[in-house]
Scaffold this motif. Sequence first.
Motif, mmCIF file in Angstrom:
data_model
loop_
_atom_site.group_PDB
_atom_site.id
_atom_site.type_symbol
_atom_site.label_atom_id
_atom_site.label_comp_id
_atom_site.label_asym_id
_atom_site.label_seq_id
_atom_site.Cartn_x
_atom_site.Cartn_y
_atom_site.Cartn_z
ATOM 1 N N GLU A 103 0.935 -1.103 -0.147
ATOM 2 C CA GLU A 103 -0.212 -0.026 -0.132
ATOM 3 C C GLU A 103 1.278 0.741 0.003
ATOM 4 O OE1 GLU A 103 -3.152 0.413 3.136
ATOM 5 O OE2 GLU A 103 -3.269 -2.452 2.402
ATOM 6 N N THR A 104 1.513 1.752 -1.473
ATOM 7 C CA THR A 104 1.984 2.571 -1.175
ATOM 8 C C THR A 104 1.661 3.688 -1.463
ATOM 9 O OG1 THR A 104 3.865 1.350 -2.470
ATOM 10 C CG2 THR A 104 4.252 3.758 -2.958
ATOM 11 N N VAL A 105 1.727 5.437 -0.829
ATOM 12 C CA VAL A 105 1.693 6.861 -0.941
ATOM 13 C C VAL A 105 2.389 7.323 -1.345
ATOM 14 C CG1 VAL A 105 -0.007 8.339 0.742
ATOM 15 C CG2 VAL A 105 -0.229 6.096 0.513
ATOM 16 N N TYR A 106 2.277 7.690 -2.919
ATOM 17 C CA TYR A 106 3.587 8.623 -3.197
ATOM 18 C C TYR A 106 3.082 10.138 -3.240
ATOM 19 C CZ TYR A 106 7.446 9.903 -6.844
ATOM 20 O OH TYR A 106 7.870 10.215 -6.953
ATOM 21 N N LYS A 107 3.358 11.178 -3.340
ATOM 22 C CA LYS A 107 3.526 12.521 -3.204
ATOM 23 C C LYS A 107 3.883 13.135 -4.248
ATOM 24 C CE LYS A 107 2.599 16.574 0.108
ATOM 25 N NZ LYS A 107 3.052 16.819 1.547
ATOM 26 N N ILE A 108 3.547 13.754 -4.910
ATOM 27 C CA ILE A 108 4.203 14.373 -5.761
ATOM 28 C C ILE A 108 4.625 15.917 -5.471
ATOM 29 C CG2 ILE A 108 3.568 15.679 -7.855
ATOM 30 C CD1 ILE A 108 0.870 14.127 -8.271
ATOM 31 N N SER A 109 5.654 16.353 -6.144
ATOM 32 C CA SER A 109 6.430 17.566 -4.676
ATOM 33 C C SER A 109 6.727 18.326 -6.448
ATOM 34 C CB SER A 109 7.323 16.753 -4.653
ATOM 35 O OG SER A 109 8.944 16.015 -5.677
ATOM 36 N N HIS A 110 6.899 17.965 -7.941
ATOM 37 C CA HIS A 110 7.393 18.441 -8.298
ATOM 38 C C HIS A 110 6.239 18.743 -9.633
ATOM 39 C CE1 HIS A 110 9.751 16.195 -10.608
ATOM 40 N NE2 HIS A 110 9.928 15.366 -9.655
ATOM 41 N N PRO A 111 6.303 19.375 -10.942
ATOM 42 C CA PRO A 111 5.422 19.087 -12.128
ATOM 43 C C PRO A 111 6.085 17.949 -13.048
ATOM 44 C CG PRO A 111 6.512 21.887 -11.923
ATOM 45 C CD PRO A 111 6.792 20.947 -10.634
ATOM 46 N N GLY A 112 5.607 17.968 -14.214
ATOM 47 C CA GLY A 112 6.746 17.176 -15.173
ATOM 48 C C GLY A 112 5.586 15.996 -14.993
ATOM 49 N N PHE A 113 6.533 14.799 -15.654
ATOM 50 C CA PHE A 113 6.189 13.171 -15.491
ATOM 51 C C PHE A 113 6.553 12.345 -14.791
ATOM 52 C CE2 PHE A 113 5.639 15.339 -19.712
ATOM 53 C CZ PHE A 113 4.361 14.754 -20.579
ATOM 54 N N TYR A 114 6.220 11.366 -14.516
ATOM 55 C CA TYR A 114 6.351 10.907 -13.862
ATOM 56 C C TYR A 114 6.258 9.306 -14.310
ATOM 57 C CZ TYR A 114 6.423 14.116 -9.760
ATOM 58 O OH TYR A 114 6.666 15.142 -8.453
ATOM 59 N N TYR A 115 7.078 8.354 -14.270
ATOM 60 C CA TYR A 115 6.658 6.762 -14.658
ATOM 61 C C TYR A 115 7.390 6.070 -13.615
ATOM 62 C CZ TYR A 115 8.384 9.668 -18.563
ATOM 63 O OH TYR A 115 8.526 11.501 -19.714
ATOM 64 N N GLU A 139 -0.264 26.768 -15.530
ATOM 65 C CA GLU A 139 -1.351 25.822 -16.082
ATOM 66 C C GLU A 139 -3.042 25.749 -15.522
ATOM 67 O OE1 GLU A 139 -0.099 22.159 -18.795
ATOM 68 O OE2 GLU A 139 1.118 22.227 -17.136
ATOM 69 N N ILE A 140 -2.700 26.121 -14.324
ATOM 70 C CA ILE A 140 -3.520 25.681 -13.766
ATOM 71 C C ILE A 140 -4.128 27.064 -13.444
ATOM 72 C CG2 ILE A 140 -4.232 25.436 -11.025
ATOM 73 C CD1 ILE A 140 -2.105 23.048 -10.368
ATOM 74 N N SER A 141 -3.485 28.074 -12.934
ATOM 75 C CA SER A 141 -3.653 29.942 -13.875
ATOM 76 C C SER A 141 -4.643 30.012 -14.306
ATOM 77 C CB SER A 141 -3.086 30.590 -12.205
ATOM 78 O OG SER A 141 -1.527 30.618 -12.987
ATOM 79 N N SER A 142 -3.768 29.558 -16.056
ATOM 80 C CA SER A 142 -3.835 29.832 -17.001
ATOM 81 C C SER A 142 -4.270 29.019 -17.994
ATOM 82 C CB SER A 142 -2.791 31.508 -17.073
ATOM 83 O OG SER A 142 -2.875 32.271 -16.419
ATOM 84 N N PRO A 143 -4.717 28.367 -17.633
ATOM 85 C CA PRO A 143 -5.317 26.912 -18.921
ATOM 86 C C PRO A 143 -5.202 27.461 -20.084
ATOM 87 C CG PRO A 143 -6.903 27.466 -17.629
ATOM 88 C CD PRO A 143 -6.046 28.466 -16.988
ATOM 89 N N ALA A 144 -5.729 28.036 -20.440
ATOM 90 C CA ALA A 144 -5.572 27.976 -21.740
ATOM 91 C C ALA A 144 -4.359 28.587 -22.537
ATOM 92 C CB ALA A 144 -6.804 29.663 -22.141
ATOM 93 N N SER A 145 -3.376 29.271 -21.770
ATOM 94 C CA SER A 145 -2.035 29.438 -22.102
ATOM 95 C C SER A 145 -1.525 28.647 -21.560
ATOM 96 C CB SER A 145 -1.608 31.185 -21.418
ATOM 97 O OG SER A 145 -1.040 31.363 -20.666
ATOM 98 N N ALA A 146 -1.577 27.103 -21.666
ATOM 99 C CA ALA A 146 -0.808 26.307 -21.298
ATOM 100 C C ALA A 146 -0.114 25.723 -22.786
ATOM 101 C CB ALA A 146 -0.947 25.027 -20.444
ATOM 102 N N PRO A 147 1.363 25.585 -22.701
ATOM 103 C CA PRO A 147 1.827 25.014 -23.754
ATOM 104 C C PRO A 147 1.260 23.767 -23.851
ATOM 105 C CG PRO A 147 3.751 25.355 -21.819
ATOM 106 C CD PRO A 147 2.502 25.594 -21.378
ATOM 107 N N GLU A 148 1.287 23.298 -25.233
ATOM 108 C CA GLU A 148 0.986 22.182 -26.094
ATOM 109 C C GLU A 148 2.342 20.780 -25.781
ATOM 110 O OE1 GLU A 148 -0.846 22.326 -29.704
ATOM 111 O OE2 GLU A 148 -2.348 23.143 -29.050
ATOM 112 N N ILE A 149 2.380 19.631 -24.910
ATOM 113 C CA ILE A 149 3.453 18.797 -24.424
ATOM 114 C C ILE A 149 2.971 17.687 -25.344
ATOM 115 C CG2 ILE A 149 4.465 17.670 -22.923
ATOM 116 C CD1 ILE A 149 3.025 18.995 -20.813
ATOM 117 N N SER A 150 4.011 17.165 -26.342
ATOM 118 C CA SER A 150 4.002 16.229 -26.739
ATOM 119 C C SER A 150 3.712 15.263 -26.719
ATOM 120 C CB SER A 150 5.049 15.851 -28.419
ATOM 121 O OG SER A 150 5.425 17.191 -28.908
#
Length: 205
Positions: A103-115, A139-150
């Motif tokens: 039963e692992t609880v992993y806390k997210i500490s930074h933006p980006g990708f987690y694998y 991205e949360i405050s200005s979702p319309a201006s969030a960059p697209e990510i491939s």
Amino acid sequence: MDTYFEFSLYRFNVFVLSLVVTFMIVSNIFVSSFQFRVGDEIGWITPIGNESETYNEWAARNRFHIGDTLYFKYKDDSVLEVTPANYLNCNTTSPISKFENGETVYKISHPGFYYFISGQKNNCKFGQRIIVRVMHPSEISSPASAPEISPSPAVDGGGGGGDGGDGWSSDFLDPPVINSTTVLSVFSCFVTALGGIMIFLYLLM
């Protein structure tokens, strides 16, 4: 005269106290985190092919933020946080982090990708792996201006199909059905409406 003044002062104190309570509620809502159970009811298991969605399709339905947690429920297995290259190759030999308590609880500490992948290589090849994209605060405050990510490149391995059996495709960043941002927005609207009602009631006093 004194009685009226005391009554007016009492009403003012009640109003100020109501505003303070409302502010505390709003603050608590916005600093609270959201816990996601990976895979929902099925938990962290080896896919057998009849699941309604893959782990990456599950991740695509949600939006993850800094402070949120990922809850992995599993048995006779483990969870490995790995690099993108090790994710692609299901390499279990050099993880960033390893968890095996069931039963692992992993806390997210930074933006980006987690694998994340299963600690058993064959399970990973069958699709027991997941990519979690964490939104940047901008991205949360200005979702319309969030960059697209491939999207990530296709994964070679077991499970069949061009996505390597883990459901990773260009649909990963599509709008989610429901997520933590939606929950916070609903609560925010509720508290704002409650504050408006309090002000209205005060004016009627």
